[in-house]
Write an enzyme that holds these catalytic residues in place. Structure first.
Site, PDB file in Angstrom:
ATOM      1  N   SER A   5      45.495  39.850  45.507  1.00  0.00           N
ATOM      2  CA  SER A   5      45.233  40.340  46.853  1.00  0.00           C
ATOM      3  C   SER A   5      44.251  41.497  46.803  1.00  0.00           C
ATOM      4  O   SER A   5      44.165  42.221  45.799  1.00  0.00           O
ATOM      5  CB  SER A   5      46.542  40.810  47.496  1.00  0.00           C
ATOM      6  OG  SER A   5      46.300  41.544  48.680  1.00  0.00           O
ATOM      7  N   TYR A  11      53.919  46.228  47.450  1.00  0.00           N
ATOM      8  CA  TYR A  11      53.013  45.084  47.333  1.00  0.00           C
ATOM      9  C   TYR A  11      51.711  45.498  46.647  1.00  0.00           C
ATOM     10  O   TYR A  11      51.255  44.847  45.704  1.00  0.00           O
ATOM     11  CB  TYR A  11      52.725  44.512  48.722  1.00  0.00           C
ATOM     12  CG  TYR A  11      51.921  43.244  48.710  1.00  0.00           C
ATOM     13  CD1 TYR A  11      52.494  42.040  48.320  1.00  0.00           C
ATOM     14  CD2 TYR A  11      50.578  43.248  49.097  1.00  0.00           C
ATOM     15  CE1 TYR A  11      51.755  40.864  48.311  1.00  0.00           C
ATOM     16  CE2 TYR A  11      49.833  42.079  49.098  1.00  0.00           C
ATOM     17  CZ  TYR A  11      50.428  40.886  48.707  1.00  0.00           C
ATOM     18  OH  TYR A  11      49.684  39.726  48.703  1.00  0.00           O
TER      19      TYR A  11
END
Length: 272
Positions: free
Chosen positions: A146, A159
């Protein structure tokens, strides 16, 4: 139009019961790959398996918790017993912070659960799959990463931390794997519409999403070896000109680009 270009090969995809993992598994099956589907929910995995079978692909669905090494070890054994050695590992299973809050307001248990899923999970799969790839002298790994890995985000600390660590893990193993002709890539799909992103407040007003079919096509190309020259690097499927990246692969390697590095404050910085 699927070409069957990967016929005879085997892929193992985690988080294959829904979202990107499901679509990647189906896309690989359409190209002829046998697909090992790993996830936590038997019903969703079975549904993915049925879709893969429509393409004439062999497959097996195995429920497993990617954060538990023993569970992963048995899942890999089941896939290889039924389909054969794994040629492509797709580490897709992941979680995100439950709420957009600063670190001091997070739920400690959930924060660590995100880290374990997004980092320990890929480690467990790598630990179980890489020995076979190394022994055979071939194989490819795609870690779903990501843009959060590259920039700080005070509201998604678990995250972002886990994805940054995953990218660093790939960098740490890249040199040792290169000697065994095993390729590892971290690929970000960008912001795509999934159950996970639907629950993220930052995307509540999102109008234009990235393309999941495009991410599937990128993964298929990775399985074919299109990006082998970018071994150990980060690719952003949602933003990159992939033709340009491939064309400049040698330059990227020489510049040590597309990796996490400490930026020196100037020529006198001792860490430079």
């Amino acid at each position: 139009m699927p070409s069957g270009s990967l016929r005879g090969q085997v892929a193992l995809v985690t988080g294959a019961g829904r979202g990107i993992g499901r679509e990647i598994a189906i896309g690989l099956a359409a190209e002829g790959m046998g697909v090992g589907l790993v996830g936590r929910t038997h019903e969703t995995l079975t549904d993915t398996l049925k879709e893969c079978a429509r393409h004439g692909s062999r497959g097996v669905a195995v429920t497993a918790d990617v954060t538990r090494h023993g569970s992963v070890r048995e899942a890999v054994r089941a896939v290889e017993r039924d389909l054969g050695p794994v040629d492509l590992l797709v580490n897709n299973a992941g979680q995100v912070d439950r709420a957009e809050v600063p670190l001091w307001e997070t739920d400690p248990n959930h924060w660590w659960q995100v880290i374990e899923t997004n980092l320990r999970g890929p480690y467990n799969l790598l630990r179980c799959v890489l020995p076979g790839m190394v022994e055979r002298g071939r194989g490819r790994v795609v870690n779903l990463n990501s843009g959060f890995a590259l920039r700080p985000d005070g509201n998604y600390t678990a995250y972002a931390t886990s994805k940054g660590a995953l990218l660093q893990l790939s960098d740490n193993i890249a040199d040792s794997l290169a000697g065994h002709h095993v390729v590892v890539l971290d690929i970000s799909p960008g912001a795509v519409a999934t159950d996970m992103t639907a629950g993220m407040p930052m995307f509540q007003d999102m109008k234009t999403w990235g393309s999941i079919p495009y991410m599937v096509a990128v993964t298929v190309d990775a399985a074919r070896g299109r990006f082998d020259a970018l071994h150990g690097r980060f690719i952003h499927a949602g933003r990159d000109n992939l033709e340009e990246l491939v064309r400049r692969a040698e330059e990227i390697r020489e510049a040590d680009a597309r990796t996490l590095r400490l930026r020196p404050y100037g020529p006198q910085d001792p860490m430079g």
